[in-house]
Enzyme design. Structure first.
Site, mmCIF file in Angstrom:
data_model
loop_
_atom_site.group_PDB
_atom_site.id
_atom_site.type_symbol
_atom_site.label_atom_id
_atom_site.label_comp_id
_atom_site.label_asym_id
_atom_site.label_seq_id
_atom_site.Cartn_x
_atom_site.Cartn_y
_atom_site.Cartn_z
ATOM 1 N N CYS A 2 1.109 -1.401 -0.505
ATOM 2 C CA CYS A 2 -0.231 -0.100 -0.540
ATOM 3 C C CYS A 2 0.507 0.894 0.249
ATOM 4 O O CYS A 2 1.681 1.473 0.546
ATOM 5 C CB CYS A 2 -0.582 -0.119 1.583
ATOM 6 S SG CYS A 2 -1.785 -1.310 1.758
ATOM 7 N N ARG A 27 5.700 0.073 -5.719
ATOM 8 C CA ARG A 27 5.170 -0.757 -4.993
ATOM 9 C C ARG A 27 4.869 -2.411 -4.152
ATOM 10 O O ARG A 27 4.196 -2.624 -3.643
ATOM 11 C CB ARG A 27 5.337 0.240 -3.262
ATOM 12 C CG ARG A 27 5.896 0.943 -2.813
ATOM 13 C CD ARG A 27 5.580 1.965 -2.217
ATOM 14 N NE ARG A 27 5.387 1.776 -0.701
ATOM 15 C CZ ARG A 27 5.852 2.043 -0.250
ATOM 16 N NH1 ARG A 27 6.992 2.853 -0.284
ATOM 17 N NH2 ARG A 27 5.125 1.638 1.178
ATOM 18 N N TRP A 72 -2.734 -2.671 -1.025
ATOM 19 C CA TRP A 72 -2.754 -3.904 -1.643
ATOM 20 C C TRP A 72 -3.464 -5.218 -0.597
ATOM 21 O O TRP A 72 -3.204 -5.131 0.364
ATOM 22 C CB TRP A 72 -1.047 -4.349 -1.779
ATOM 23 C CG TRP A 72 0.052 -5.177 -1.984
ATOM 24 C CD1 TRP A 72 -0.180 -5.830 -3.318
ATOM 25 C CD2 TRP A 72 0.056 -6.619 -1.362
ATOM 26 N NE1 TRP A 72 0.777 -6.861 -3.519
ATOM 27 C CE2 TRP A 72 0.185 -7.556 -2.345
ATOM 28 C CE3 TRP A 72 0.127 -6.891 -0.276
ATOM 29 C CZ2 TRP A 72 1.393 -9.042 -1.998
ATOM 30 C CZ3 TRP A 72 0.553 -8.579 0.006
ATOM 31 C CH2 TRP A 72 1.192 -8.561 -0.700
ATOM 32 N N ASN A 97 -1.646 2.259 5.365
ATOM 33 C CA ASN A 97 -0.877 1.135 5.225
ATOM 34 C C ASN A 97 -0.437 0.087 6.489
ATOM 35 O O ASN A 97 -1.059 0.734 6.964
ATOM 36 C CB ASN A 97 0.310 1.301 4.906
ATOM 37 C CG ASN A 97 0.347 2.175 3.704
ATOM 38 O OD1 ASN A 97 -0.916 2.489 2.589
ATOM 39 N ND2 ASN A 97 1.464 2.712 3.041
ATOM 40 N N GLY A 98 -0.829 -1.071 6.093
ATOM 41 C CA GLY A 98 -0.004 -1.648 7.493
ATOM 42 C C GLY A 98 -1.814 -2.697 7.596
ATOM 43 O O GLY A 98 -2.571 -3.282 6.951
ATOM 44 N N GLU A 481 19.067 -17.621 -7.133
ATOM 45 C CA GLU A 481 18.628 -15.526 -7.347
ATOM 46 C C GLU A 481 17.548 -15.823 -8.741
ATOM 47 O O GLU A 481 17.361 -14.973 -9.374
ATOM 48 C CB GLU A 481 20.080 -14.736 -7.331
ATOM 49 C CG GLU A 481 19.352 -13.306 -7.544
ATOM 50 C CD GLU A 481 18.275 -12.671 -7.126
ATOM 51 O OE1 GLU A 481 17.991 -13.098 -6.101
ATOM 52 O OE2 GLU A 481 18.161 -11.322 -7.488
ATOM 53 N N LYS A 485 14.355 -14.592 -9.584
ATOM 54 C CA LYS A 485 13.869 -13.645 -10.762
ATOM 55 C C LYS A 485 12.776 -14.508 -11.522
ATOM 56 O O LYS A 485 12.061 -13.459 -12.379
ATOM 57 C CB LYS A 485 14.986 -13.331 -11.322
ATOM 58 C CG LYS A 485 15.881 -11.764 -10.294
ATOM 59 C CD LYS A 485 15.353 -10.913 -10.591
ATOM 60 C CE LYS A 485 14.481 -10.879 -9.451
ATOM 61 N NZ LYS A 485 16.252 -10.715 -7.696
ATOM 62 N N GLU A 488 9.486 -15.077 -10.571
ATOM 63 C CA GLU A 488 9.154 -13.750 -10.070
ATOM 64 C C GLU A 488 8.124 -13.085 -11.257
ATOM 65 O O GLU A 488 6.903 -12.271 -11.175
ATOM 66 C CB GLU A 488 10.128 -12.384 -9.287
ATOM 67 C CG GLU A 488 10.021 -12.253 -8.091
ATOM 68 C CD GLU A 488 11.015 -11.667 -7.857
ATOM 69 O OE1 GLU A 488 10.653 -10.842 -7.309
ATOM 70 O OE2 GLU A 488 12.007 -11.225 -7.998
ATOM 71 N N HIS A 504 20.575 -36.432 -6.341
ATOM 72 C CA HIS A 504 20.098 -37.412 -5.550
ATOM 73 C C HIS A 504 18.763 -36.724 -4.907
ATOM 74 O O HIS A 504 17.363 -36.769 -3.846
ATOM 75 C CB HIS A 504 20.793 -36.821 -3.687
ATOM 76 C CG HIS A 504 22.303 -36.173 -3.586
ATOM 77 N ND1 HIS A 504 22.613 -38.000 -3.053
ATOM 78 C CD2 HIS A 504 22.895 -35.674 -3.471
ATOM 79 C CE1 HIS A 504 24.101 -37.433 -2.981
ATOM 80 N NE2 HIS A 504 24.203 -37.030 -3.428
ATOM 81 N N LYS A 603 6.350 -4.377 -3.758
ATOM 82 C CA LYS A 603 7.512 -3.403 -3.629
ATOM 83 C C LYS A 603 8.520 -4.053 -2.069
ATOM 84 O O LYS A 603 9.420 -4.248 -2.215
ATOM 85 C CB LYS A 603 8.267 -2.662 -4.357
ATOM 86 C CG LYS A 603 9.778 -2.219 -4.381
ATOM 87 C CD LYS A 603 10.494 -2.822 -5.079
ATOM 88 C CE LYS A 603 11.932 -2.403 -4.980
ATOM 89 N NZ LYS A 603 12.770 -3.267 -5.998
HETATM 90 C C1 F6R Z 1 13.056 -10.351 -5.403
HETATM 91 C C2 F6R Z 1 12.702 -9.308 -4.451
HETATM 92 C C3 F6R Z 1 12.209 -9.459 -2.567
HETATM 93 C C4 F6R Z 1 13.112 -8.450 -1.991
HETATM 94 C C5 F6R Z 1 12.366 -9.017 -0.705
HETATM 95 C C6 F6R Z 1 13.362 -8.439 0.945
HETATM 96 O O1 F6R Z 1 13.462 -9.683 -6.279
HETATM 97 O O2 F6R Z 1 12.781 -8.456 -3.995
HETATM 98 O O3 F6R Z 1 12.446 -11.029 -2.635
HETATM 99 O O4 F6R Z 1 14.572 -8.762 -2.376
HETATM 100 O O5 F6R Z 1 10.428 -9.242 -0.414
HETATM 101 O O6 F6R Z 1 12.668 -6.862 0.698
HETATM 102 P P1 F6R Z 1 14.068 -5.811 1.233
HETATM 103 O O7 F6R Z 1 15.072 -6.049 0.042
HETATM 104 O O8 F6R Z 1 13.130 -4.781 0.878
HETATM 105 O O9 F6R Z 1 13.856 -5.997 2.271
#
Ligand code: F6R
Length: 608
Positions: A2, A27, A72, A97-98, A481, A485, A488, A504, A603
Site C-alpha cells: 500500500c 510498490r 494491496w 497502510n499496515g 537468485e 527472478k 517472479e 540426490h 515492492k
Molecule cells: C525479489 C525481491 C524480494 C525482496 C524481499 C526483501 O526480487 O525483491 O524477494 O528481496 O522482499 O525485500 P527488502 O530487501 O526490501 O528487505
C-alpha cells in the site's frame, strides 16, 4: 504494498495526489482511491486496477486538501468497496497502510454502537473509531490520538474531516511515513519518491508519532503526546532517478544502472588506499573487535546476498557465519550469542519480517547490529548500531536487481574489513582486492554487452513451464537468485540446486522439455560442475551454460554456451548475476507479463 499520499495547498491537490500515487505504483497494488474536502463535503473516487483509471474517474474532482491511497489487499478482496480511503458517517476519511490485528473485536464493538461497515477491510474500524471520538467534541488530532491507543498492529495513516478544511492528520507505527514541506503547502507520503514533484524537504516521522499538517505549518507529537521536533532532510533523490527515460521498463533500466550503482556504493573505499572499519559507523572498530561470529537475517533476494556472504566471510575472514530467513528466525527458538554481529540486509529497510527478526535477535541479548540497506532513513537503519548504505538509487521494478549486486559489494567490504581486523589480510592482498573492486563497475558494464545474445536466447523459453538452475559453491546462491527472478516476473516455475545435489533427487525431473541453466565460473569447482552437466545431457536435458572464458565448455547439440568474460575471482557472483537478470527480463518480455509489477507481488513488504 500500500501507498499513501496527502496534500494541503492553495491549489487543487488532485493532480498532486494522482502523480504521487503513480510514483508509488512500483510498490505493487490492486486498487486505488482518493478523497478531497470540497465545500464541507468529502468527495471520494475509487477504482480497481491502475492509477490511470482513477485519474480518468477523477477529472471533475477538485479540492484544496485530500488523501489518496494505493491498496494491496490483505483483508478483503481487491474491489472498489474495499479500496481506501474509508469514510465514517460522511465526516471522517482514512487511508491506511499496515494491518490492524484487533480489528474484529473493534468491529464488533463499533457495530454494536450503530456504525455501519461498508467494506471487509481492517481499516474501516479506524475511520469509525476516530469518528466516535470526534463526534464527542474532541479535536481531530485528539480524536485520532485516542483512536490510535486502541489499535493493535501496524499502521501509517492519513486522516481528513469534512468539516475541517484546513487540517490533515497523519500518524505512523510500524509502517513508514514522512511529511513533505513546501512553501505554504504541505504533504505527506509513505515514500519520498511520491513527493519529489512538489518538494525535496522531508521530515521522517518516528514510531508512534502523530502529526498535524496545515497550509503553512506542521506539528509532530510523539507517542506520549509531547510536541517534538523531527529533523528535516533534503532528499537526494532526483526526478530523473525515478523516471523511466529511454528504457522500456524500470527493471531494464535498473539492470543497466548496475555499473554506476556499484561505483557509487564502492566510492568511499575505491578512492582510498586502505580499508577501515569506520565506513560502517563510529562504533564499528570496537564492535568488530568484540564479535566471534556473524548472523545474517534477510528475506528473498536480500537473503540470497547473505548466502553469498557466508562463503566470503568464512573463507576470507575466517569467521563463522549463519544466514537465516528473517520470517523463520523471528519465530524460531534459537540460542542467542552476545558476541554475534547481527547483520540485516534489505533494499527497502522497511520489510516487516526483517525488522521483527532484528528485534528478536536483540531481545535474545545480541547487541551488535549492522544494517546493509539502500534507504538511509529507513526503520532498519535507524534500528541498527552500525550501517553501510548501498547507493543503488531508487529501485522501482518489483524484482530486485541493482539492490542485490550492491548488497553483494557491501558484504564483500564487510568481509575484507573483518578479515583485516582479524589479521587475515596481508597488505598485498588488501591492495589486490581494492584493485579488483575498482575494476568491478567496468567489468559489470562489459557483461551487459551480452544483452543481445540473451534477448535472442529468451525466445526459446517462451513456451517453457519449468526451469532448473544449477550452481556450486559461491555461485549456488546466484542460481537461487536466477530462479527467483525467473519465477517472479515470467511466472515460469523455476528451481535452483547446488549441482552436486542433482543425483540426490532433482535429476528425476530432467528430460528434453526441462531447460537447465548452469552458472559456470572458471573456479575450483568447474570440473565437478562439468560432470554434473554431463548427468543432465545424458538424460536429454537442454543446457544453457553461462561460462567464464577458458572453461573449455563449447556449444554443441543440447549445450548452449553463453560466453562470459574472464573469471573475476571472489567478485564473480556479482558478474554472474547480471546475465540471469537479463534472461528473466527477456523471457518475461516474450511472455508478455507486467515486468515491473508482477502479479501478486509488492515492492516493499511492510506487513507480515
Ligand atoms: C525479489 C525481491 C524480494 C525482496 C524481499 C526483501 O526480487 O525483491 O524477494 O528481496 O522482499 O525485500 P527488502 O530487501 O526490501 O528487505
Amino acid at each position: 504494498m500500500c501507498g499513501i499520499v496527502g496534500a494541503i495547498a492553495h491549489r487543487n491537490v488532485v493532480p498532486i495526489l494522482l502523480q504521487g500515487l503513480q510514483r508509488l505504483e512500483y510498490r505493487g497494488y490492486d486498487s486505488a482511491g482518493l478523497v478531497v474536502v470540497n465545500n464541507g463535503q468529502l468527495e471520494r473516487v475509487r477504482s480497481t486496477g491502475r492509477v490511470a483509471e482513477l485519474a480518468t474517474k477523477s477529472v471533475n474532482t477538485q479540492g484544496f486538501l485530500g488523501i489518496a491511497h494505493t491498496r494491496w489487499a490483505t483483508h478483503g478482496v481487491p474491489s472498489e468497496r474495499n479500496a481506501h480511503p474509508h469514510i465514517s458517517r460522511e465526516t471522517i476519511a482514512v487511508a491506511h497502510n499496515g494491518i490492524i490485528e484487533n480489528y474484529e473485536e473493534l468491529r464488533a464493538r463499533l457495530s454494536a454502537q450503530g456504525y455501519q461497515f461498508t467494506s471487509d477491510t481492517d481499516t474501516e474500524v479506524i475511520a469509525h473509531l476516530i469518528h466516535s471520538h470526534y463526534s464527542k467534541g474532541n479535536s481531530l488530532l485528539a480524536a485520532t490520538q485516542m483512536a490510535l491507543t486502541e489499535l493493535v498492529g501496524a499502521y501509517a495513516i492519513g486522516v481528513t474531516a469534512a468539516d475541517n478544511p484546513n487540517l490533515l492528520i497523519c500518524a505512523r507505527k510500524g509502517s513508514p511515513l514522512l511529511i513533505g514541506v513546501g512553501e505554504n503547502e504541505h504533504f505527506f507520503a509513505s515514500d519520498a519518491s511520491a513527493l519529489l514533484q512538489v518538494t525535496k524537504k522531508m521530515v521522517y516521522l518516528e514510531e508512534g508519532d502523530v502529526a498535524e499538517v496545515n497550509l503553512d505549518s506542521y506539528s509532530v507529537f510523539n507517542a506520549k503526546g509531547e510536541l517534538v521536533v523531527r529533523p528535516a532532510h533534503i532528499s537526494e533523490l532526483t526526478n530523473e532517478s525515478v523516471e523511466l527515460g529511454d528504457y522500456k521498463h524500470y527493471m531494464q533500466k535498473e539492470i543497466h544502472e548496475q555499473p554506476q550503482a556499484l561505483a557509487d556504493t564502492l566510492e568511499a573505499v575505491c578512492n582510498s588506499h586502505s580499508l577501515v572499519p569506520g565506513i560502517f559507523g563510529a562504533e564499528a572498530a570496537a564492535t568488530f573487535a568484540d564479535i566471534n561470529s556473524v548472523l545474517i537475517l534477510a528475506c528473498g533476494t536480500s537473503f540470497h546476498a547473505g548466502l553469498v556472504a557466508r562463503y566470503w566471510l568464512e573463507e576470507i575472514a575466517g569467521i563463522p557465519c549463519n544466514v537465516e530467513i528473517a520470517s523463520e528466525y523471528r519465530y524460531r527458538v534459537s540460542v542467542g550469542n552476545p558476541k554475534a554481529l547481527v547483520v540485516t540486509i534489505s533494499q527497502s529497510g522497511e520489510t516487516a519480517d526483517t525488522q521483527s527478526a532484528l528485534n528478536h535477535a536483540k531481545s535474545m541479548g545480541q547487541p551488535h547490529t549492522l544494517s546493509i540497506c539502500n534507504v538511509p532513513e529507513s526503520a532498519l537503519v535507524r534500528m541498527s548500531k552500525l550501517r553501510l548504505l548501498t547507493r543503488a538509487g531508487p529501485e522501482i521494478g518489483v524484482a530486485s536487481t541493482k539492490a542485490f549486486t550492491t548488497q553483494l559489494a557491501a558484504l564483500f567490504l564487510l568481509t575484507l574489513v573483518l578479515a583485516k581486523q582479524r589479521g587475515r589480510l596481508t597488505k598485498e592482498s588488501e591492495q589486490k582486492h581494492l584493485h579488483e573492486l575498482r575494476h568491478l563497475p567496468s567489468a559489470a558494464k562489459s557483461v551487459l554487452g551480452i544483452e543481445p545474445v540473451i534477448a535472442k536466447l529468451a525466445e526459446r523459453f517462451a513456451d517453457k513451464h519449468h526451469a532448473l538452475f544449477l550452481g556450486r559453491g559461491l555461485h549456488y546462491p546466484i542460481a537461487l537468485e536466477g530462479a527467483l527472478k525467473l519465477k517472479e516476473i515470467s511466472y515460469i516455475h523455476a528451481e535452483a540446486y547446488p549441482a552436486g545435489e542433482l543425483k540426490h533427487g532433482p535429476l528425476a525431473l530432467v528430460d528434453k522439455d526441462m531447460p537447465v541453466i548452469a552458472v559456470a565460473p572458471n573456479d575450483i569447482l568447474l570440473e565437478k560442475l562439468k560432470s554434473n552437466l554431463q548427468e543432465v545431457r545424458a538424460r536429454g536435458g537442454e543446457l544453457y551454460v553461462f561460462a567464464d572464458a577458458n572453461t573449455r565448455i563449447h556449444s554443441s547439440e543440447g549445450v548452449n554456451l553463453i560466453q562470459m568474460p574472464e573469471h573475476a575471482g571472489y567478485l564473480s557472483p556479482i558478474l554472474h548475476t547480471i546475465p540471469l537478470q537479463l534472461l528473466s527480463y527477456y523471457v518475461a518480455l516474450q511472455k508478455g507479463t507486467d515486468v515491473d509489477k508482477p502479479r501478486n507481488l509488492a515492492k516493499s513488504v511492510t506487513v507480515e
